[in-house]
Design a protein around this motif. Sequence first.
Motif, PDB file in Angstrom:
ATOM      1  N   VAL A  77      32.093 -19.202  -3.274  1.00  0.00           N
ATOM      2  CA  VAL A  77      30.667 -19.197  -3.594  1.00  0.00           C
ATOM      3  C   VAL A  77      30.185 -17.755  -3.732  1.00  0.00           C
ATOM      4  O   VAL A  77      30.263 -16.980  -2.778  1.00  0.00           O
ATOM      5  CB  VAL A  77      29.860 -19.919  -2.489  1.00  0.00           C
ATOM      6  N   LYS A  78      29.749 -17.391  -4.926  1.00  0.00           N
ATOM      7  CA  LYS A  78      29.126 -16.082  -5.093  1.00  0.00           C
ATOM      8  C   LYS A  78      27.752 -16.057  -4.433  1.00  0.00           C
ATOM      9  O   LYS A  78      27.364 -15.089  -3.791  1.00  0.00           O
ATOM     10  CB  LYS A  78      28.993 -15.745  -6.581  1.00  0.00           C
ATOM     11  N   GLU A  79      27.045 -17.148  -4.608  1.00  0.00           N
ATOM     12  CA  GLU A  79      25.701 -17.257  -4.034  1.00  0.00           C
ATOM     13  C   GLU A  79      25.364 -18.733  -3.865  1.00  0.00           C
ATOM     14  O   GLU A  79      25.628 -19.544  -4.751  1.00  0.00           O
ATOM     15  CB  GLU A  79      24.674 -16.578  -4.933  1.00  0.00           C
ATOM     16  N   CYS A  80      24.800 -19.065  -2.721  1.00  0.00           N
ATOM     17  CA  CYS A  80      24.369 -20.440  -2.476  1.00  0.00           C
ATOM     18  C   CYS A  80      23.033 -20.405  -1.745  1.00  0.00           C
ATOM     19  O   CYS A  80      22.864 -19.651  -0.785  1.00  0.00           O
ATOM     20  CB  CYS A  80      25.406 -21.194  -1.643  1.00  0.00           C
ATOM     21  N   CYS A  81      22.115 -21.209  -2.207  1.00  0.00           N
ATOM     22  CA  CYS A  81      20.804 -21.304  -1.580  1.00  0.00           C
ATOM     23  C   CYS A  81      20.523 -22.781  -1.323  1.00  0.00           C
ATOM     24  O   CYS A  81      20.695 -23.620  -2.205  1.00  0.00           O
ATOM     25  CB  CYS A  81      19.734 -20.705  -2.494  1.00  0.00           C
ATOM     26  N   PHE A  82      20.117 -23.100  -0.092  1.00  0.00           N
ATOM     27  CA  PHE A  82      19.799 -24.477   0.239  1.00  0.00           C
ATOM     28  C   PHE A  82      18.743 -24.492   1.330  1.00  0.00           C
ATOM     29  O   PHE A  82      18.516 -23.480   2.010  1.00  0.00           O
ATOM     30  CB  PHE A  82      21.043 -25.262   0.670  1.00  0.00           C
TER      31      PHE A  82
END
Length: 352
Positions: free
Chosen positions: A155-160
Amino acid sequence: MFDKFEWIKSRYEELSEAIVQPEVIGDTARYQACLKERAALELQYEAWMRYQALLARIAQAEEMLTDSDLAELAREELDELRPQRAGMEQELRILLLPRDPDDEHNVILEVRGGAGGEESCLFAAELVRMYSRYAERRGFRVEPIYTQDTELGGVKECCFSIVGRGAFARMKYESGVHRVQRIPVTDANGKRQTSTCTVAVLPEAEDVEMDIDPKDLRIDVYRSTGHGGQCVNTTDSAVRITHLPTGTVVTCQDQKSQLKNRDKAMQVLRARLMEQKRAEADAAYAENRRIQVGTGDRSERIRTYNFHEGRVTDHRIGLTLYAIDDIMDGDLDPIIDALQAEEQAARLRNLT
């Protein structure tokens, strides 16, 4: 110090009476306000009532000392109850500490790969799983907002978002740099490598807290990229929102619906702008953050995960646990409880 609890008891009982009155139930805004205030007082009220019940038992046991037939039994009971009183009084002191105004909020959590190339992205994916598992253990709900995957499953970037009462109170200690030490699956030579990921934890801002002028927004839609099912990569459902006054950019593409992606993106934008606003304008809020363990700054190295030794070390309090498999599976409570206890101790010292 405990005088305030009598007011809390009176106010809690007043609110409990109010929320069953027809005129209050019929006024939605007033009813919701009463429920919210009552919920905020519930922990303090219940602790105070338990303390009062304990004092009554101690008083009853002390009266029994005058009865020769019951004196021995009374002394045994007092030996058990008096230590409980000391512990409960400490709990009450902690409950009187000024609360972080965001503790009851939901959380916007952002995980990004940092130094270490693909290995950092792989570890970022493991952190996302760790936090998701932890949320499940606590009874919170996880809602994806945006994920940028790599070809190897990282994952380069994950937002949750993590939704549940008190989510921010538990998750706020996770902001910062997380360092991993292990042999990467991408290294054919079998050499241990140190990589980092950054985690940012933001309290979700409610609509009433952050009013954003639509004229300050530029909204772009485009086709989603990366992994996706039917409709996700074939329609212009992805949304990018730019807040023009601050240059803050938020994207969301995990939902099939453009409208849902827009709502999620606005959710993240409000959280980011609220955090900026508080950091710049609210000295009391900033001081409250400084009292916490660590600064919450995403540039601060807070924790090391050493897979070779099976240990996790939190550098803020010098805590080392040899339970890396359990921790990576979401068993974060031993770390978070220790951080919370250290913060409370620091705030008590600051209060006295």
